[in-house]
Structures are given as C-alpha cells and as structure tokens.
Design a protein around this motif. Structure first.
Motif, short mmCIF file in Angstrom:
data_model
loop_
_atom_site.label_atom_id
_atom_site.label_comp_id
_atom_site.label_asym_id
_atom_site.label_seq_id
_atom_site.Cartn_x
_atom_site.Cartn_y
_atom_site.Cartn_z
N ALA A 171 -30.33 61.80 -39.68
CA ALA A 171 -29.90 61.90 -38.19
C ALA A 171 -28.90 63.00 -38.32
O ALA A 171 -27.82 62.89 -38.97
CB ALA A 171 -29.04 60.69 -37.62
N ARG A 186 -21.59 56.86 -33.71
CA ARG A 186 -22.82 56.88 -32.95
C ARG A 186 -23.09 58.37 -32.37
O ARG A 186 -22.17 59.13 -32.17
CB ARG A 186 -22.51 56.13 -31.61
N PHE A 187 -24.35 58.74 -33.01
CA PHE A 187 -24.72 60.06 -32.54
C PHE A 187 -25.48 60.13 -31.09
O PHE A 187 -25.54 61.18 -30.72
CB PHE A 187 -25.81 60.54 -33.59
N GLU A 188 -25.66 58.97 -30.62
CA GLU A 188 -26.28 58.84 -29.36
C GLU A 188 -25.53 59.63 -28.20
O GLU A 188 -25.99 60.00 -27.38
CB GLU A 188 -26.87 57.55 -29.11
N ARG A 189 -24.15 59.71 -28.20
CA ARG A 189 -23.49 60.20 -27.29
C ARG A 189 -23.26 61.49 -27.26
O ARG A 189 -22.58 62.18 -26.42
CB ARG A 189 -21.99 59.45 -27.24
N ARG A 193 -28.54 66.63 -30.69
CA ARG A 193 -28.87 65.60 -31.65
C ARG A 193 -30.23 65.66 -32.18
O ARG A 193 -31.09 66.19 -31.23
CB ARG A 193 -28.32 64.39 -31.46
N ASP A 194 -30.56 65.27 -33.11
CA ASP A 194 -31.94 65.26 -33.85
C ASP A 194 -32.02 64.20 -34.90
O ASP A 194 -31.06 63.66 -35.32
CB ASP A 194 -32.30 66.69 -34.18
N GLU A 195 -33.45 63.82 -35.05
CA GLU A 195 -33.66 62.80 -36.17
C GLU A 195 -34.91 63.14 -37.02
O GLU A 195 -35.76 63.74 -36.16
CB GLU A 195 -33.52 61.48 -35.66
N ALA A 211 -26.13 65.54 -35.57
CA ALA A 211 -25.52 65.68 -34.14
C ALA A 211 -24.61 67.04 -34.31
O ALA A 211 -24.26 67.28 -35.29
CB ALA A 211 -24.85 64.63 -33.83
#
Length: 554
Positions: free
Chosen positions: A518, A145-148, A152-154, A520
C-alpha cells in the motif's frame, strides 16, 4: 477532586489576606502583567528579527538611497554640490546638515544598513539551526490510515517484503547515493510488515537559507567595497604619461580604509590613439596603444578599447572618452612665453565640436589672458557661422574669443579648468563693440587684440580620458549573486513531497506467498507531479523480482 483554581498572572496576589486583589467585575479592563525591561528587549528583538521587518528594512534601504541618485554628492562632484548650495540658499544648507549630499556615509543610511544586517542575521541563524536538525532527522513514520490521502495506490506482488523495500529504496534514492532524490528510512513495526518512509524537498529550505546568506554576503561585500575601493579619472595626452598616484589624477575618490600611499606605483604612457568612423560619423572603433610599466617588471605594450579594459596594479583601466588637445604657445605683450602646452577640448557632439578654455596667468606684463573657444575638426565656414561636419581632423579650425583681466586663480577658490571665471575680466571687442573672434589654423600665428601678445597653434594631438577602478569586493559580489540566484531557483522549483509504503506479507489459499503493498503520497501545496511520483515507485515495486523467480532463473 477539588475544583481547578482560576489562573492568575505571576505576581498577582490571591483573594486571601488583607491586601487581596479585588475580584474582577464585568466591564473592568483586563489587567496584564508588565513586560519589564527584559521582556521589552525580548519583544523588540523578536520584531527586529522577523522576516516581515527584514523585508521592510530592505525596501527602506532602497528608498533612502534615492537621494544619492537625485542630488549631487560630495565624493562624486563637489563642484556640483557647491553650485546647488549657491542656487538654493534656503534648502541647501539644511540638506547639507542632514547629510543628503553624502548619502551613503550619512548616519541615517548607515543605521538602516546596520539594522538590515542585524535583522538578516537574526532571521537566518535560528532557521539555520532548525534546518540542520531537520536534515539530520529521519523521515516521518507512515501514518496508520492511507485511505485519507488523495494520492494513494495498492498492489499485490510475489516478491518478499524485503525485496519490495529494497526495490523501493533504489528508485527513491536514485543513481547518486551521495545526493539522493529522497531521504529513505525502512522500519519494521511488526512481524511480516515493512514500512518505507521517504521525504524530499529539504533542499527547498536549503536554497532559501542559501539565498538569505548570499544576500547577507552581498551586504558585507558592498560595505567592504566602499571601504577598500578607489576610483580616479585622468586625461592623458598622446606622447605623455600617467603615474598611479593621487597627484596625477584629475579626480580621485577612495574608501575610508584606503591609504593613498598604498597605490601600486605603475606608469602608463599613451603612445598613440586611433579612431575609426563610418561615412555618417558613427564611431566604429577606439584604440589606445599604451606602454605599461609595473613595479619589478619590464615595460610592455598593451591596448585599451571600449569594454576591454587594461588590468594594471590590481585595478581596471577603462577607456572612458577621447578628444583633441591643441598644442598652443602664447607670448605676452613683452614677447615672453606666457603659456606653452596642450589644452584638452571636450567634445560636445558626434562630429567632435569641442569646447575649451586657455588660461594664461603667467604674463610678464599687463593683464592675465583668457581664451574661450571651440575646436572644429573638419570646419566649414559660412558667412553666418562655422561648424564641423566630420569628427576626423581633416580641416581643423579654432574659433576663439579673448578676455583680459584677473583670472581669479590667486583667490584660493577651486575653479573648473574647463570654465572661465569672467567676473573680473573684460572681453576684447572691435571698434563697433562686437566681440573679437579669432580663427586659427594649425601652424598659424595670430595677433591677440589690444596688444596682449600672440597665439601660435603648433599641433593637434589626441587625448584619452581614463577611468581607473579598484574594487576587491567585485569577485565576491559576483559569487554571492550567483549563489543567491541558484538558491532562489532551488527554493522556488524544488517540490516538497512525502511518500510512504506499507509492505505486508500474506498467504494465499494454495500456500503461495503474496505481498500486499500500500502506498500514499503527500505534497505541500499543489503538486501536479505527485501522482506520477507514486506511480513510478509502485511500477518498480510490481516489477520487483521474487525469490522464486530467482530460483527458477538459476
């Protein structure tokens, strides 16, 4: 499932049997197993090789070195040690027994030095092994999970996952593949998915280890230098020479591993010494012109200046000082020459007011003679006093007092050549009891009082004080110091960063291939440049050419 048995340290019996250990009751002290000899040694070694103890030993080494700079030391000035012992009859002998007058060769200083050496070795070797394994290891795989992650970028691009990974690798590695900015690893965890893992900052630990290895090298170099170095001082008169042998030195100090017979037998002759002063008696230049003869070579002329030493026989010859050495002849009461030669007078101020002592022990009859005086290079005499106003010898004058008796040279006790032991001597006085004072100019002959003889001042040559130093550890000290500085800089200013990209192939409704990227990033501690690092990689990924663009360009 049976209940889990309670934990008992090895060696303690169970509650079964006639010798069972009684059950612990509330309030009873905890029973811990004994460490034993092996455990105690292991615990001691771990404490000694910890970085905290290494820093404490480094501070302790600085503290125990303080007496070496406060108290007189035997290798540098044994006469000062003797005077200290004489002036402090109670404290001095105890300090001498404890080695405070030879600090750097004492047992306690050596113990701290060796403990620091062992502690550094014990600290560095495990860290070095761990670091080498970490350098060879692959970067950590991308987390699920990169959300944490805060950074980060996408992005969605038209290039294929392989093209995106190749573009990311190029920007992360940089121009120099042999010295990459990031260690990069590309994996394929599933169909249509490519992950790029990158890590930098391993040079941070490399710099830290290099710093500690350099510190260890400095300790070894200092110890080696103390054993293999030597240093000596000698006074050389104009027209006279000096040979690199212990007998020609006025003071000589050598390391424990130095063989005096191994000194390179070069010779040096002082041809001339010139000095230049400003109108207000400030020194501008000192120049010693010498002739150097080294083994197997022809004599060659050389010059020694302040901060410009001469290299001879593997040693550096420095110009440490200079002054005047009056050329005197003393005839005793029988008319025999009792003394003939130059006597260095040591400057005391900027105008070269110089003090000196002439000792005349070889008289054919009567008492021995001692002359204590002052040399004034440019003398101005008034009814009150005489003083020098310039350092150049424009109007030189010797002002002497006369002593007679036993100089004490036959007692076997070393004496300072620049001091007169008057304990067994009598000063010559006038009829009214005032001390006799002689004023002598160059070329003049004066009668000594009480029929002791005559004194003739024949000339005023210059002398130089040379300081010769040989220390083979100096280049190594410089090299290790540079390595320590570079390693510390790398350790302090190299950021520790990790960056991940997950590249996933996708399909749009119209059938055109799209790739989702994605990204991070993570840093150890605060890193204001982390977001820019990820943005730079993502910008490169967005600009990565696709296969369709390549076909259209063709």
């Amino acid at each position: 499932m049976s209940p889990r048995a309670p934990y008992r340290p090895e060696g303690l019996e169970t509650d079964d049997g006639p010798e069972a250990t009684p059950a612990a009751r509330p309030g009873d002290p905890a029973v811990l197993p004994r460490l034993g000899l092996a455990g105690t040694l292991r615990w001691t070694w771990r404490q000694l090789t910890s970085m905290r103890v290494a820093l404490m030993l480094l501070m302790l080494l600085a503290v125990v070195a303080v007496p070496g700079s406060v108290l007189p030391q035997y290798p540098q000035d044994p006469g000062a040690v003797a005077r200290y012992l004489q002036d402090n009859p109670t404290l001095g002998p105890w300090l001498d027994r404890l080695g405070f007058f030879d600090v750097y060769a004492s047992v306690w200083f050596s113990a701290v030095y060796l403990l620091l050496f062992v502690s550094l070795v014990g600290c560095i070797l495990p860290r070095l092994r761990t670091h080498l394994r970490a350098v060879r290891a692959r970067p950590p795989r991308a987390p699920r999970r990169f959300e944490r992650f805060a950074v980060r970028d996408e992005a969605t691009v038209a290039a294929s996952p392989d093209d995106v990974a190749a573009a990311a690798r190029r920007v992360l590695v940089g121009r120099f593949r042999r010295l990459p900015r990031f260690r990069v690893d590309v994996t394929r965890p599933g169909p249509g998915v490519v992950e790029v893992s990158a890590e930098r900052g391993y040079l941070r630990e490399s710099g830290n280890i290099a710093f500690h290895l350099a510190l260890l090298g400095i300790l070894v170099s200092v110890a080696t230098g103390q054993m293999l170095s030597y240093r000596g001082q000698a006074i050389v008169i104009e027209g006279e020479g000096f040979a690199n042998a212990m007998t020609d030195y006025d003071t000589f100090r050598a390391g424990s591993a130095v063989d005096p017979g191994s000194l390179v037998p070069f010779t040096l002759t002082l041809d001339a010494f010139t000095s230049r002063f400003t109108a207000d008696a400030r020194a501008e230049d000192f120049r010693a012109d010498v002739t150097l003869t080294e083994p197997g070579e022809q004599p060659r002329e050389a010059t020694i200046r302040v901060n410009h030493p001469l290299t001879a026989g593997g040693a550096k010859v420095y110009l440490q000082g200079n002054g005047y050495a009056p050329d005197l002849v003393v005839h005793d009461a029988a008319g025999e020459v009792a003394f003939a030669g130059t006597v260095p007078f040591l400057p005391q101020d900027a105008v070269y007011t110089s003090n000196g002592v002439v000792k005349v022990p070889d008289v054919s009859t009567g008492d021995q003679i001692g002359l204590v005086g002052v040399l004034l290079p440019t003398a101005v005499v008034s009814p009150i006093a005489a003083a020098s106003v310039r350092p150049e010898p424009e109007a030189p004058l010797l002002v002497l007092s006369v002593w007679s008796g036993d100089l004490g040279l036959d007692e076997g006790i070393p004496q300072n050549v620049y001091e007169l032991d008057s304990s067994a001597m009598t000063q010559a006085t006038e009829a009214d009891g005032t001390p006799v004072t002689l004023f002598v100019e160059p070329g003049q002959t004066v009668e000594l009082p009480d029929g002791l003889g005559t004194l003739t001042w024949q000339g005023l040559p210059r002398f130089v004080a040379l300081d010769l130093r040989h220390d083979p550890s100096l280049p190594w000290l410089l090299a290790f110091s540079v390595v320590a500085l570079v390693g510390l800089s790398v350790s302090l200013f190299t950021p520790r960063r990790r960056l991940w990209l997950r590249v996933t192939a996708g399909e749009e409704a119209g059938g055109a291939g799209r790739t989702v990227v994605a990204g991070a990033a993570l840093a150890r501690g605060d890193d204001v440049g982390l977001a820019d690092e990820l943005a730079r990689v993502m910008d490169t990924v967005r600009d990565a050419p696709s296969e369709r663009q390549d076909d259209e360009s063709r």
